[in-house]
Design an enzyme around this catalytic site. Structure first.
Site, PDB file in Angstrom:
ATOM      1  N   VAL A   1       7.195   5.514 -10.178  1.00 25.22           N
ATOM      2  CA  VAL A   1       7.742   4.159 -10.189  1.00 25.22           C
ATOM      3  C   VAL A   1       8.876   4.149 -11.205  1.00 25.22           C
ATOM      4  O   VAL A   1       8.752   4.709 -12.294  1.00 25.22           O
ATOM      5  CB  VAL A   1       6.632   3.160 -10.598  1.00 25.22           C
ATOM      6  CG1 VAL A   1       7.201   1.775 -10.823  1.00 25.22           C
ATOM      7  CG2 VAL A   1       5.527   3.133  -9.543  1.00 25.22           C
TER       8      VAL A   1
ATOM      9  N   HIS B   1       9.814   4.549   3.098  1.00 23.16           N
ATOM     10  CA  HIS B   1       8.355   4.377   3.018  1.00 23.16           C
ATOM     11  C   HIS B   1       7.762   4.497   4.423  1.00 23.16           C
ATOM     12  O   HIS B   1       8.301   3.918   5.372  1.00 23.16           O
ATOM     13  CB  HIS B   1       8.038   3.004   2.413  1.00 23.16           C
ATOM     14  CG  HIS B   1       6.578   2.796   2.210  1.00 23.16           C
ATOM     15  ND1 HIS B   1       5.888   3.328   1.136  1.00 23.16           N
ATOM     16  CD2 HIS B   1       5.657   2.136   2.950  1.00 23.16           C
ATOM     17  CE1 HIS B   1       4.616   3.004   1.224  1.00 23.16           C
ATOM     18  NE2 HIS B   1       4.448   2.283   2.312  1.00 23.16           N
TER      19      HIS B   1
END
Ligand code: GRF
Length: 201
Positions: A101, A118
């Site tokens: 992240v 994704h």
């Protein structure tokens, strides 16, 4: 977009990976073949020294760099990555299987210029195990999404999506393979679209 080669403005793309790097290869080949016009992949950065994608990037003649986390705070690790991007005058950052992240500082430094892919139809199934989540929910279709990265987890503005069917006898492996094939088409198309929008702004 910043750098000029032979009078042509070429966008400089950085790709961040942690593993296999098949989306990185799809992007690099698309830039090389002109499917992403006037762009080149300037560097591939991995947080994992053993990422298979590093070997593939070297074979494609792309500079590689490993920036390991080594137990450091996220912000410190990211500062080193951002410094490497700035030194190379990177215009666009593509996350491709990058398993970290990003810190707020990183996002701020490249706001609107960081993309991620994704393997689900966001906003459905963000986070890890997207394929497993899709199978558990018994959805009839899934797919992949390219989106801008902001402070939310897989929640930034969506750029493009592709849909695939989910079959009754699908496993995580069969579904991932079907989606991955679409990812390799979608990511270069989305990058080409973003760069051409940026140029005409
Ligand atoms: C892809 O499924 C991508 O959607 C996800 O991580 C996987 C990376 O695969 N974010 P690869 O390293 O590009 O082969």
């Amino acid at each position: 977009m910043s750098s000029k080669t032979d009078g042509v403005e070429r966008a400089r793309i950085a790709i961040l990976i942690s593993g296999r790097g098949s989306n990185m290869v799809a992007l690099a080949e698309a830039a090389r073949d002109g499917r992403i016009a006037n762009a080149r992949v300037a560097i591939v950065i991995s947080d994992q020294p053993n990422a298979a994608g590093l070997v593939k990037a070297t074979e494609l003649g792309i500079e590689t760099l490993v920036v390991e986390r080594r137990g450091r705070p996220r912000a410190e690790h990211d500062r080193e990555v951002v410094a490497a991007l700035q030194t190379r005058h990177i215009d666009l950052v593509c996350l491709a299987g990058y398993m970290r992240v990003l810190s707020g500082e990183f996002i701020e430094a490249y706001r609107g210029r960081i993309l991620n892919i994704h393997p689900s139809l966001l906003p459905a199934f963000p986070g890890l195990d997207a394929h497993q989540q899709a199978l558990e929910q018994r959805v009839e279709s899934s797919g992949c999404t390219v989106h801008f990265v902001d402070e939310t987890l897989d929640g930034g503005p969506i750029i493009a999506q592709r849909v695939v069917p989910v079959l009754g006898d699908d496993s995580v492996e069969s579904l991932s393979a079907r989606i991955l094939k679409e990812e390799h088409q979608l990511y270069p198309e989305a990058v080409a679209m973003v760069l051409s929008n940026n140029r005409s702004e």
